[in-house]
Design a protein around this motif. Structure first.
Motif, PDB file in Angstrom:
ATOM      1  N   UNK A  70       0.843  -1.205   0.000  1.00  0.00           N
ATOM      2  CA  UNK A  70       0.000   0.000   0.000  1.00  0.00           C
ATOM      3  C   UNK A  70       0.875   1.251   0.000  1.00  0.00           C
ATOM      4  N   UNK A  71       1.929   1.222   0.810  1.00  0.00           N
ATOM      5  CA  UNK A  71       2.884   2.337   0.843  1.00  0.00           C
ATOM      6  C   UNK A  71       3.537   2.509  -0.529  1.00  0.00           C
ATOM      7  N   UNK A  72       3.883   1.421  -1.132  1.00  0.00           N
ATOM      8  CA  UNK A  72       4.567   1.467  -2.426  1.00  0.00           C
ATOM      9  C   UNK A  72       3.677   1.967  -3.558  1.00  0.00           C
ATOM     10  N   UNK A  73       2.369   2.024  -3.318  1.00  0.00           N
ATOM     11  CA  UNK A  73       1.443   2.500  -4.353  1.00  0.00           C
ATOM     12  C   UNK A  73       1.302   4.019  -4.375  1.00  0.00           C
ATOM     13  N   UNK A  74       1.850   4.680  -3.367  1.00  0.00           N
ATOM     14  CA  UNK A  74       1.731   6.143  -3.263  1.00  0.00           C
ATOM     15  C   UNK A  74       2.648   6.819  -4.278  1.00  0.00           C
ATOM     16  N   UNK A  75       2.184   7.909  -4.876  1.00  0.00           N
ATOM     17  CA  UNK A  75       2.940   8.619  -5.918  1.00  0.00           C
ATOM     18  C   UNK A  75       4.358   8.976  -5.478  1.00  0.00           C
ATOM     19  N   UNK A  76       4.483   9.527  -4.281  1.00  0.00           N
ATOM     20  CA  UNK A  76       5.806   9.948  -3.800  1.00  0.00           C
ATOM     21  C   UNK A  76       6.762   8.778  -3.718  1.00  0.00           C
ATOM     22  N   UNK A  77       6.249   7.627  -3.314  1.00  0.00           N
ATOM     23  CA  UNK A  77       7.098   6.441  -3.196  1.00  0.00           C
ATOM     24  C   UNK A  77       7.490   5.941  -4.583  1.00  0.00           C
ATOM     25  N   UNK A  78       6.507   5.868  -5.471  1.00  0.00           N
ATOM     26  CA  UNK A  78       6.789   5.385  -6.834  1.00  0.00           C
ATOM     27  C   UNK A  78       7.778   6.287  -7.571  1.00  0.00           C
ATOM     28  N   UNK A  79       7.757   7.573  -7.282  1.00  0.00           N
ATOM     29  CA  UNK A  79       8.631   8.531  -7.977  1.00  0.00           C
ATOM     30  C   UNK A  79       9.900   8.871  -7.195  1.00  0.00           C
ATOM     31  N   UNK A  80      10.156   8.078  -6.143  1.00  0.00           N
ATOM     32  CA  UNK A  80      11.366   8.273  -5.338  1.00  0.00           C
ATOM     33  C   UNK A  80      11.435   9.673  -4.731  1.00  0.00           C
ATOM     34  N   UNK A  81      10.301  10.125  -4.199  1.00  0.00           N
ATOM     35  CA  UNK A  81      10.218  11.450  -3.585  1.00  0.00           C
ATOM     36  C   UNK A  81       9.877  11.351  -2.089  1.00  0.00           C
ATOM     37  N   UNK A  82      10.430  10.348  -1.448  1.00  0.00           N
ATOM     38  CA  UNK A  82      10.272  10.194  -0.004  1.00  0.00           C
ATOM     39  C   UNK A  82      11.622  10.497   0.654  1.00  0.00           C
ATOM     40  N   UNK A  83      11.631  11.412   1.599  1.00  0.00           N
ATOM     41  CA  UNK A  83      12.879  11.859   2.216  1.00  0.00           C
ATOM     42  C   UNK A  83      12.827  11.591   3.727  1.00  0.00           C
ATOM     43  N   UNK A  84      13.725  10.761   4.192  1.00  0.00           N
ATOM     44  CA  UNK A  84      13.713  10.332   5.591  1.00  0.00           C
ATOM     45  C   UNK A  84      14.754  11.102   6.405  1.00  0.00           C
ATOM     46  N   UNK A  85      14.302  11.687   7.503  1.00  0.00           N
ATOM     47  CA  UNK A  85      15.183  12.380   8.454  1.00  0.00           C
ATOM     48  C   UNK A  85      16.105  13.393   7.778  1.00  0.00           C
TER      49      UNK A  85
END
Length: 329
Positions: free
Chosen positions: A286-301
């Motif tokens: 479900x997390x992997x289906x989100x646009x930001x995740x699919x487009x590598x736009x998730x930024x951790x810490x």
């Protein structure tokens, strides 16, 4: 006869001289004692001298010279101390130690307990001039602290960040440093907005915090959200606008929000029972289906995960990191 009289006269003169010298020397310590008492009284008067400080509509009476600073409950003040280079006498530990982000100012700082667990006995022994508490403390805790020293409950509301910084600056004589930091942030913000332009106008940008294994969202004026939606002028998703406080959101509901950019703050200290929470989340379909995740736009810490968000330190560092991430299209 004359010789005897002459000798007698010399003897009398000698006795008079010795008596005078004795009186003179005995009066010296008396005068010195008077000077010492005067100096002591003057020092005591200096120690008892007070002044008033206005902060968020309230007036606080504090010592004229507040050098022995204790911070309890207010991580916001710990961050402000970092910006101003103030080294508190007593400060907050996390998991029994001072976080690395505070190492510049806590070399000689004494632990006065965890964020929500102030050690009253330790604070009393430190004999503070002023105690910085938090508005999150219940009245009975504030009452106990006030019996030890003048206590100022510092706001945990993000939009009070400038007032918080100026409060500590006024107490410690760091007003120039505070104003320089505030002006630098304004300059950096203007530059950031010019760089980003309108490219994110139609994009959903959110910041979440993983706590106890759950996804937490915040209102527009809490945590780092003011930096995104007020300072940078981005549009808050409806779910953020409707949040009344820190709020848990299910992964399913979060995926329906479907952000284009996600900033994630994850600290092991806040997920002790689920240390693999972030890793498990990242593996979830479900997390992997989100646009930001699919487009590598998730930024951790992008900043220290313990940063409070609504402080000068948090805003300065988050702005720099956020613009770097969001500007790389």
């Amino acid at each position: 006869m004359k010789r005897k009289w002459f000798h007698f006269s010399l003897l009398v003169l000698l006795i008079l001289l010795l008596t005078a010298c004795g009186a003179k020397s005995s009066s010296a310590p008396e005068k010195s004692a008077e000077n010492g008492n005067a100096a002591g009284q003057e020092k005591k008067a200096d120690e008892n001298e007070t002044r008033t400080i206005d902060y968020l509509g309230k007036t606080y009476t504090v010592p004229a010279k507040a050098e022995r600073i204790v911070i309890t409950g207010s991580m916001e003040t710990m961050e402000d101390a970092l910006v101003l280079g103030v080294k508190p006498l007593g400060g907050i530990t996390v998991g029994g130690k001072f976080p690395d982000m505070f190492k510049e100012i806590t070399g000689s700082t004494v632990s006065i307990g965890e964020k929500a667990q102030p050690n009253m006995e330790t604070i009393l022994k430190l004999k503070p001039d002023v105690i910085f508490a938090t508005t999150k403390f219940p009245p009975d805790v504030i009452g106990k602290l006030e019996k030890i020293a003048p206590t100022i409950p510092v706001s945990h509301i993000s939009t009070n960040w400038e007032a918080n910084l100026r409060l500590l600056a006024e107490l410690t004589g760091k007003q120039d440093a505070a104003e320089q930091a505030l002006q630098q942030y304004k300059d950096d913000l203007a530059e950031a907005k010019a760089k980003l332009g309108d490219r994110l106008k139609e994009k959903k940008v959110v910041i979440v915090r993983i706590r106890n294994g759950n996804i937490m969202i915040y209102p527009e004026d809490v945590f780092f959200n003011p930096s995104l939606y007020m300072d940078l002028g981005l549009t808050a998703p409806q779910e953020i606008k409707q949040a009344k406080a820190q709020e848990m959101i299910s992964l399913e509901k979060f995926s329906e929000m479907n952000p284009d950019y996600i900033f994630v703050q994850f600290s092991e200290d806040e997920n002790k029972d689920q240390p693999n929470a972030l890793e498990n989340l990242q593996k979830n379909p479900i997390w992997q289906s989100i646009n930001a995740v699919k487009n590598n736009k998730v930024f951790v810490n992008v900043v220290d995960p313990l940063a409070q968000g609504g402080t000068a330190w948090s805003k300065i560092h988050f702005l720099k990191a956020a613009v770097e991430k969001l500007g790389n299209e």
